[in-house]
Scaffold this motif. Structure first.
Motif, mmCIF file in Angstrom:
data_model
loop_
_atom_site.group_PDB
_atom_site.id
_atom_site.type_symbol
_atom_site.label_atom_id
_atom_site.label_comp_id
_atom_site.label_asym_id
_atom_site.label_seq_id
_atom_site.Cartn_x
_atom_site.Cartn_y
_atom_site.Cartn_z
ATOM 1 N N ARG A 172 -18.056 -14.121 -1.220
ATOM 2 C CA ARG A 172 -17.817 -12.680 -1.780
ATOM 3 C C ARG A 172 -16.755 -12.001 -1.069
ATOM 4 O O ARG A 172 -16.485 -12.099 0.063
ATOM 5 N N LEU A 173 -16.132 -11.258 -1.717
ATOM 6 C CA LEU A 173 -14.830 -10.525 -1.475
ATOM 7 C C LEU A 173 -15.264 -9.088 -1.685
ATOM 8 O O LEU A 173 -15.497 -8.592 -2.773
ATOM 9 N N VAL A 174 -15.421 -8.179 -0.436
ATOM 10 C CA VAL A 174 -15.965 -6.707 -0.791
ATOM 11 C C VAL A 174 -14.446 -6.062 -0.545
ATOM 12 O O VAL A 174 -13.724 -6.239 0.464
ATOM 13 N N VAL A 175 -14.415 -5.048 -1.699
ATOM 14 C CA VAL A 175 -13.124 -4.524 -1.666
ATOM 15 C C VAL A 175 -13.259 -2.819 -1.451
ATOM 16 O O VAL A 175 -14.225 -2.442 -2.004
ATOM 17 N N SER A 176 -12.514 -2.296 -0.557
ATOM 18 C CA SER A 176 -12.596 -0.781 -0.430
ATOM 19 C C SER A 176 -11.360 -0.427 -1.354
ATOM 20 O O SER A 176 -10.369 -0.333 -0.917
ATOM 21 N N GLY A 177 -11.510 -0.050 -2.790
ATOM 22 C CA GLY A 177 -10.626 0.114 -3.615
ATOM 23 C C GLY A 177 -11.171 0.404 -4.939
ATOM 24 O O GLY A 177 -12.251 0.986 -5.150
ATOM 25 N N THR A 178 -10.485 0.055 -5.941
ATOM 26 C CA THR A 178 -10.978 0.275 -7.377
ATOM 27 C C THR A 178 -11.200 -0.963 -7.810
ATOM 28 O O THR A 178 -10.963 -1.962 -7.269
ATOM 29 N N LYS A 179 -11.842 -0.943 -9.135
ATOM 30 C CA LYS A 179 -12.250 -2.343 -9.844
ATOM 31 C C LYS A 179 -11.022 -2.825 -10.347
ATOM 32 O O LYS A 179 -10.993 -3.996 -10.155
ATOM 33 N N ALA A 180 -9.793 -2.074 -10.722
ATOM 34 C CA ALA A 180 -8.701 -2.841 -10.908
ATOM 35 C C ALA A 180 -8.132 -3.711 -9.787
ATOM 36 O O ALA A 180 -7.490 -4.859 -9.919
ATOM 37 N N GLN A 181 -8.291 -3.162 -8.718
ATOM 38 C CA GLN A 181 -7.856 -3.954 -7.474
ATOM 39 C C GLN A 181 -8.512 -4.978 -7.211
ATOM 40 O O GLN A 181 -8.038 -6.056 -6.770
ATOM 41 N N GLU A 185 -4.312 1.479 10.323
ATOM 42 C CA GLU A 185 -3.438 0.935 9.226
ATOM 43 C C GLU A 185 -4.486 0.963 7.966
ATOM 44 O O GLU A 185 -3.753 1.133 7.003
ATOM 45 N N ARG A 186 -5.823 0.589 8.069
ATOM 46 C CA ARG A 186 -6.560 0.586 6.783
ATOM 47 C C ARG A 186 -6.614 1.908 6.400
ATOM 48 O O ARG A 186 -6.871 2.308 5.017
ATOM 49 N N ARG A 187 -6.774 2.928 7.001
ATOM 50 C CA ARG A 187 -7.038 4.326 6.630
ATOM 51 C C ARG A 187 -5.395 4.807 6.013
ATOM 52 O O ARG A 187 -5.593 5.572 5.144
ATOM 53 N N LYS A 188 -4.586 4.283 6.426
ATOM 54 C CA LYS A 188 -3.191 4.584 5.905
ATOM 55 C C LYS A 188 -3.056 4.105 4.513
ATOM 56 O O LYS A 188 -2.583 4.665 3.615
ATOM 57 N N ARG A 189 -3.562 2.867 4.350
ATOM 58 C CA ARG A 189 -3.563 1.975 3.044
ATOM 59 C C ARG A 189 -4.336 2.844 2.106
ATOM 60 O O ARG A 189 -3.837 3.000 0.856
ATOM 61 N N ARG A 190 -5.728 3.198 2.614
ATOM 62 C CA ARG A 190 -6.480 3.991 1.499
ATOM 63 C C ARG A 190 -5.687 5.404 1.093
ATOM 64 O O ARG A 190 -5.811 5.832 -0.138
#
Length: 410
Positions: free
Chosen positions: A287-296, A265-270
């Motif tokens: 700390r919230l670590v984010v696999s995404g963009t700065k805007a997200q 599901e995480r790969r699908k979201r990316r």
């Protein structure tokens, strides 16, 4: 009761308290919606009060008096431990016990700032410790793995390792959370609502609320009401703060892109351009670590601000930063940053003691060395060694890295 008899009674009390705590934890885990209706008798139980006394007596603050001027030593040499606990138990059972205001003490925080501590009386500390013995096993079944602060068998090292682990993968953007005056602004009604989700015993609820409303006797000798927050420095405060802040843990855990999603599901979201994220929280430092963009990451910061507002808390706009792992971040006295390994073209996430933490340790060493310049070297080393041993136990001599290079290295 002499010392040997007290030690024997304490051993039996600890065994009894542990057995009951184990049952409470098991019952809470078996039924996440169970409300416990008969807890007050445990708070006033002689075994729990004796274990609570031992915890308070062993604490480094046992020599510090509250507004009544009493310390653990004055109790022992005065009426004695047995008489003290008997009278305390009677006052709890007949409902005559009333918490006293905490004594305010301002201590330097660094950078010219001050931290306000609330010092409860020795009697109130024992009751709070007994409350914690009863309530902690219940909430420990509810608290999520992302929470590390003031919990049994969890350390700052575990939280730092978690941040390092995810930032060495694809979680490159970090929301550095900073909650303004967390201990002083938690909403009492919101906190009590969360306590009622697990506690149905009205006597325990009244006791918790009484501690929250006990008031503060300031250094100016003025008595002030406490309409929000939990007294910083009290025995019960860390647990109640975790109860309030667990609303953030639960929100992230249940949200799309959170830890409950499978790898697929995480790969699908990316692939769809959506972000995945993980929360690492140590008390009010998170700390919230984010696999995404700065805007997200920025959007998630605003979402979290809304979640925290439901318990009366606010994010500091100046200190809640959006950081890339290549820029590095400080967390719990450590510096976590990704850069190229010397002599290679591979990137790793490194962990070093943070500059602020290192400077604080060096300042302590300098202060000890300057107290008496004429001390023999052996005496000076004897004073320095405990400090240095504590520092080296917390911070390794060499910077550590992740086991594998970051796939997102630049």
């Amino acid at each position: 009761m002499n010392t040997d008899e007290l030690e024997s009674a304490l051993m039996r009390a600890e065994i009894r308290a542990l057995k009951i705590q184990t049952k409470l934890h098991q019952w809470a885990g078996d039924d996440p919606h169970r409300r416990f209706d008969d807890l007050f008798n445990l708070v006033a139980d002689p075994a729990f009060l004796l274990v609570a006394w031992d915890r308070v007596r062993s604490d480094k603050g046992a020599k510090t008096a509250g507004v009544d001027g009493r310390t653990a030593v004055s109790v022992q040499v005065g009426q004695g431990v047995e008489g003290f606990l008997d009278r305390l138990r009677v006052s709890l059972k007949d409902r005559s016990f009333r918490p006293m205001p905490v004594r305010e003490r301002m201590i330097p925080k660094g950078g010219g700032k001050w931290r306000r501590l609330g010092i409860a009386t020795i009697t109130d500390r024992v009751v709070q410790a007994s409350l914690k013995l009863v309530l902690e096993p219940i909430w420990e079944s509810d608290f999520l793995p992302c929470s590390y602060g003031f919990r049994p068998n969890r350390r700052t090292h575990d939280a730092v390792a978690e941040v390092r682990f995810f930032t060495s993968r694809t979680y490159e953007w970090i929301v550095e959370g900073d909650i303004k005056a967390c201990c002083h602004e938690i909403s009492h009604p919101a906190l009590m609502d969360r306590v009622r989700e697990r506690v149905g015993d009205k006597r325990v609820l009244a006791l918790v609320k009484a501690f929250l409303k006990a008031g503060i006797l300031g250094e100016d000798r003025m008595l002030r009401d406490t309409d929000a927050g939990t007294p910083q420095g009290s025995t019960l405060s860390p647990l109640l703060s975790n109860v309030a802040l667990s609303i953030l843990d639960e929100h992230i855990a249940q949200a799309p892109g959170g830890p409950t999603f499978s790898d697929w599901e995480r790969r699908k979201r990316r692939r769809q351009g959506l972000a995945n994220y993980r929360l690492i929280r140590y008390a009010d430092d998170w700390r919230l670590v984010v696999s995404g963009t700065k805007a997200q990451a920025e959007a998630l910061r605003e979402e979290i601000a809304g979640v925290l507002s439901t318990v009366g808390l606010r994010l500091s706009p100046d200190k809640t930063l959006i950081t890339h792992i290549d820029e590095g971040l400080d967390f719990l006295g450590w510096r976590i940053q990704r850069h190229r390994k010397r002599g290679t073209d591979r990137y790793y996430v490194y962990t070093y003691p943070a500059h602020k933490a290192l400077k604080a340790a060096m300042d302590k060493v300098k202060a000890l060395c300057r107290q008496d310049r004429n001390l023999p070297l052996e005496v000076l080393l004897h004073r320095l060694n405990p400090l240095l041993r504590g520092w080296t136990a917390y911070c390794p001599a060499q910077p550590s890295t992740t086991c594998a290079p970051s796939p997102g290295g630049r």
